[in-house]
Scaffold this motif. Structure first.
Motif, mmCIF file in Angstrom:
data_model
loop_
_atom_site.group_PDB
_atom_site.id
_atom_site.type_symbol
_atom_site.label_atom_id
_atom_site.label_comp_id
_atom_site.label_asym_id
_atom_site.label_seq_id
_atom_site.Cartn_x
_atom_site.Cartn_y
_atom_site.Cartn_z
ATOM 1 N N THR A 1 0.813 -4.232 -2.195
ATOM 2 C CA THR A 1 1.416 -4.921 -1.059
ATOM 3 C C THR A 1 1.188 -4.082 0.193
ATOM 4 O OG1 THR A 1 3.545 -3.907 -1.558
ATOM 5 C CG2 THR A 1 3.186 -6.119 -2.394
ATOM 6 N N GLY A 2 0.895 -4.743 1.284
ATOM 7 C CA GLY A 2 0.622 -4.068 2.545
ATOM 8 C C GLY A 2 -0.850 -3.867 2.832
ATOM 9 N N MET B 1 -11.543 -13.965 8.666
ATOM 10 C CA MET B 1 -10.127 -14.170 8.371
ATOM 11 C C MET B 1 -9.531 -12.833 7.967
ATOM 12 S SD MET B 1 -8.610 -16.691 5.488
ATOM 13 C CE MET B 1 -6.899 -17.076 5.366
ATOM 14 N N LYS B 2 -8.414 -12.469 8.583
ATOM 15 C CA LYS B 2 -7.757 -11.209 8.258
ATOM 16 C C LYS B 2 -6.362 -11.520 7.741
ATOM 17 C CE LYS B 2 -6.926 -6.641 10.220
ATOM 18 N NZ LYS B 2 -7.021 -5.812 11.421
ATOM 19 N N VAL B 3 -6.052 -11.032 6.534
ATOM 20 C CA VAL B 3 -4.748 -11.291 5.929
ATOM 21 C C VAL B 3 -4.113 -9.990 5.439
ATOM 22 C CG1 VAL B 3 -5.356 -13.630 5.199
ATOM 23 C CG2 VAL B 3 -5.705 -11.749 3.637
ATOM 24 N N ARG B 4 -2.782 -10.001 5.350
ATOM 25 C CA ARG B 4 -2.030 -8.870 4.803
ATOM 26 C C ARG B 4 -1.414 -9.312 3.485
ATOM 27 N NH1 ARG B 4 1.870 -8.355 8.277
ATOM 28 N NH2 ARG B 4 0.642 -7.162 9.748
ATOM 29 N N VAL B 5 -1.539 -8.484 2.454
ATOM 30 C CA VAL B 5 -0.981 -8.786 1.139
ATOM 31 C C VAL B 5 0.535 -8.622 1.208
ATOM 32 C CG1 VAL B 5 -0.927 -8.107 -1.290
ATOM 33 C CG2 VAL B 5 -3.075 -7.977 -0.024
ATOM 34 N N GLU B 6 1.268 -9.682 0.891
ATOM 35 C CA GLU B 6 2.734 -9.644 0.906
ATOM 36 C C GLU B 6 3.313 -9.519 -0.500
ATOM 37 O OE1 GLU B 6 4.434 -9.318 3.596
ATOM 38 O OE2 GLU B 6 2.832 -9.760 5.010
ATOM 39 N N GLU B 7 2.752 -10.278 -1.452
ATOM 40 C CA GLU B 7 3.242 -10.267 -2.827
ATOM 41 C C GLU B 7 2.068 -10.348 -3.787
ATOM 42 O OE1 GLU B 7 6.638 -12.732 -4.090
ATOM 43 O OE2 GLU B 7 6.638 -13.472 -2.030
#
Length: 80
Positions: free
Chosen positions: A43-44, A56-62
């Motif tokens: 996560t993070g 596309m830029k994403v942040r891992v939450e779960e």
């Protein structure tokens, strides 16, 4: 969780084989480094995916092993 499995479970990419091929082609980065399909995510972590001309830029939450469709959207936050 492996990167290719995460991309499939979160429904960012529809098939795990397509996610694996994108990783092997160098179109996916994790925390600023080109990533292989077997990279373990936490996560993070930030993932940058290049689709042709768009990024596309994403942040891992779960990290959910078998999410339902409603839960898949909770697995990440789009940054750009």
């Amino acid at each position: 969780m492996r990167l290719d499995k995460y991309l499939k479970n979160s429904r960012i990419i529809k098939r795990r084989t397509v996610a694996k091929e994108a990783c092997e082609a160098g179109r996916i980065q994790v925390n600023g480094k080109v990533a292989k399909p077997g990279v373990e995510l936490r996560t993070g972590d930030e993932i940058v995916i290049t689709f042709g001309n768009s990024t596309m830029k994403v942040r891992v939450e779960e990290l959910i092993e078998s999410p339902r469709k409603e839960d898949a959207e909770k697995m990440y936050t789009v940054i750009q």
